[in-house]
Scaffold this active site. Structure first.
Site, short mmCIF file in Angstrom:
data_model
loop_
_atom_site.label_atom_id
_atom_site.label_comp_id
_atom_site.label_asym_id
_atom_site.label_seq_id
_atom_site.Cartn_x
_atom_site.Cartn_y
_atom_site.Cartn_z
N GLU A 287 -4.20 -19.32 -10.02
CA GLU A 287 -3.24 -18.47 -10.75
C GLU A 287 -1.80 -18.90 -10.49
O GLU A 287 -0.92 -18.66 -11.30
CB GLU A 287 -3.42 -17.00 -10.35
CG GLU A 287 -4.32 -16.25 -11.31
CD GLU A 287 -4.36 -14.74 -11.09
OE1 GLU A 287 -5.15 -14.09 -11.77
OE2 GLU A 287 -3.61 -14.20 -10.26
N HIS A 308 -26.64 -30.73 -1.49
CA HIS A 308 -27.93 -30.84 -2.18
C HIS A 308 -27.81 -30.39 -3.63
O HIS A 308 -28.81 -30.21 -4.32
CB HIS A 308 -28.98 -30.01 -1.45
CG HIS A 308 -29.24 -30.53 -0.06
ND1 HIS A 308 -30.33 -31.30 0.27
CD2 HIS A 308 -28.51 -30.42 1.08
CE1 HIS A 308 -30.27 -31.63 1.55
NE2 HIS A 308 -29.17 -31.10 2.06
N LYS A 422 -6.95 -10.04 -22.09
CA LYS A 422 -6.81 -8.57 -22.10
C LYS A 422 -6.42 -8.09 -23.50
O LYS A 422 -6.97 -7.10 -23.99
CB LYS A 422 -5.72 -8.14 -21.11
CG LYS A 422 -6.14 -8.31 -19.66
CD LYS A 422 -5.08 -7.73 -18.75
CE LYS A 422 -5.36 -8.06 -17.30
NZ LYS A 422 -4.20 -7.83 -16.44
O1 PA5 Z 1 -2.73 -11.99 -8.25
C1 PA5 Z 1 -2.59 -11.16 -9.12
O2 PA5 Z 1 -1.47 -10.69 -9.41
C2 PA5 Z 1 -3.77 -10.63 -9.90
O3 PA5 Z 1 -4.94 -11.30 -9.57
C3 PA5 Z 1 -3.96 -9.15 -9.62
O4 PA5 Z 1 -4.16 -8.95 -8.26
C4 PA5 Z 1 -5.14 -8.58 -10.41
O5 PA5 Z 1 -5.01 -8.84 -11.77
C5 PA5 Z 1 -5.26 -7.08 -10.18
O6 PA5 Z 1 -4.09 -6.45 -10.55
P1 PA5 Z 1 -3.76 -4.95 -10.08
O7 PA5 Z 1 -3.65 -4.95 -8.63
O8 PA5 Z 1 -2.48 -4.63 -10.76
O9 PA5 Z 1 -4.91 -4.09 -10.55
#
Ligand code: PA5
Length: 431
Positions: A287, A308, A422
């Site tokens: 990310e 394996h 989303k």
């Molecule tokens: O790293 C990030 O920002 C995302 O992976 C969030 O942690 C994830 O989308 C969950 O978001 P939230 O904590 O707002 O529910």
């Protein structure tokens, strides 16, 4: 140092000149991070977190974990992405994946709200029947669909089982200090809340209440975890590439990617308990770096298991892979291999050795084979698996990720690409 970088298996891939060339970018990245002048600098609170965390909240986390342990058989942690992976990674690495089957005094911990699987959620509800349950819902935005849906289900479960007042004492919310639907709901219902600092994004939040409450409930020493991270904060603050293994790791990744065509990194360990750390790492780096048409694809393996399955590809498939091996020197336990009179399995040549010795031989043999086959290997050696070393390792990777992202000129702290699915999903759901 608790995490040591070994570059022996990179020598035929990277030259001194490569390091010299990348050095200015590393120095720039260091300044971006420490002077808060880089992209996304409003989300760099994690850099000094191990020294300036909220002591009052930290004590409350420990106290709450004690209360939960005393009245709870099953602790459900609801969250997704950065609001779940870190806690699970630390708990399963330190306590072992088989821990729930061992005699212990802490609640069994399950994770929910990290998918939209009805089957998974129903199974979890069944497991909770007839047992005492508490819930920690974790969401920084307070609006993420997966955890919000799971929380709706568990809130009802708890209210039916304990009544509204009883449920209130068993629900703990970790969210933004002020904003979001979850914060509003928690205030309206009177749930105990813990804060995700505004300047720390989800995937950098494992050392905040996001990870600390579940980790403490699992009986893991969070003081040691923070001490390890603090030591890393001190050790890895040095701007000099030669003196900083974390920066060297970030630099090597970029040299291998942009100069040598290695676009896939496999993070691997010889400990199966590392499996969720792999997942945490993949989210952190995927990310953070995967944007603007750039980024190393983060993959993972557990060896020797995956030798394996993926071993063939790694040894002789497309040569676009490098590996980073996290090697723990001292196993938590070891088993002596004994002599058997018949030697029916032909393994008496190992008599007197231990299983850990065999694992180390697999590690060394694989290193030579993979590096010899054109796969550069970065080795990160960690003395053992304990809360201090794990705290150190977490900080090491968080900082390496931010530095590596800045070297490749992307914002390490945003995730604009996550919104695309989303939007489509909500449109299909009529919202
Ligand atoms: O790293 C990030 O920002 C995302 O992976 C969030 O942690 C994830 O989308 C969950 O978001 P939230 O904590 O707002 O529910």
């Amino acid at each position: 140092m608790p995490v040591e970088l070994n570059t022996k298996y990179l020598d035929s891939f990277i030259s001194g000149e490569d390091y010299e060339k990348i050095e200015p970018s590393v120095s720039l990245a260091h300044n971006f991070l420490h002077k808060k002048t880089g992209l996304g600098s409003e989300f760099t609170g994690w850099v000094t977190l191990p020294t300036d965390y909220d002591r009052e909240e930290f004590s409350r986390i420990k106290e709450t974990a004690r209360k939960i342990s005393a009245n709870t058989d099953i602790f459900i942690v609801i969250g997704i992405g950065g609001s779940y992976l870190g806690a699970r990674a630390v708990i399963e690495l330190i306590n072992s994946r088989n821990y729930n089957t061992l005699p212990k005094t802490t609640p069994d911990i399950y994770f929910a709200g990290n998918s939209i699987s009805a089957a998974d959620l129903s199974d979890l509800l069944k497991i909770c029947e007839g047992r005492d349950v508490s819930v920690n819902v974790v969401s920084k935005s307070g609006t993420t669909l997966e955890p919000a849906l799971a929380f709706r289900v568990f809130k009802r479960f708890l209210e039916e089982k304990y009544g509204k007042e009883g449920a209130r004492k068993r629900i703990f919310c970790t969210t933004d200090r002020q904003k979001g639907k979850l914060k509003r709901l928690a205030d309206e219902e009177g749930y105990e809340t813990f804060v995700i600092p505004e300047d720390i994004g989800g995937r950098y939040s494992v050392l905040t209440a996001v990870g600390l409450l579940p980790i403490a409930v699992a009986g893991i020493d969070i003081d040691e975890l923070m001490l390890g991270a603090r030591r890393a904060q001190e050790d890895l603050a040095c701007a000099d590439l030669d003196q900083n293994d974390c920066y060297k790791y970030a630099a090597i990744r970029n040299i291998l990617h942009s100069g040598k065509g290695k676009s896939i990194e496999i993070l691997a360990s010889y400990e199966p308990n590392f499996a969720m750390m792999n997942e945490w790492f993949k989210q952190l780096f995927g990310e953070s770096e995967g944007k603007d048409g750039k980024g190393i694809f983060p993959a993972s393996a557990i060896f020797s298991t995956d030798l394996h399955s993926m071993g063939q590809y790694i040894q002789s498939g497309t040569r676009n892979i490098f590996e980073t091996i996290v090697y723990f020197e001292k196993p938590r336990n070891d088993i002596l291999i004994e002599t058997i009179a018949s030697d029916a399995d032909g393994l008496n040549f190992l008599s007197g050795k231990t299983i850990a010795f065999v694992n180390k031989s697999a590690f060394l043999g694989t290193l030579a084979a993979h590096a010899g086959g054109g796969v550069p290997n970065i080795i990160l050696t960690v003395p053992e698996i304990n809360p201090f070393e794990v705290g150190y390792l977490i900080y090491f990777f968080e900082k390496a990720c931010a530095i590596s992202s800045y070297i490749s000129d992307v914002n390490p702290f945003d995730q604009p690409g996550v919104d695309a699915y989303k939007k489509n999903m909500f449109a299909l759901l009529g919202n």
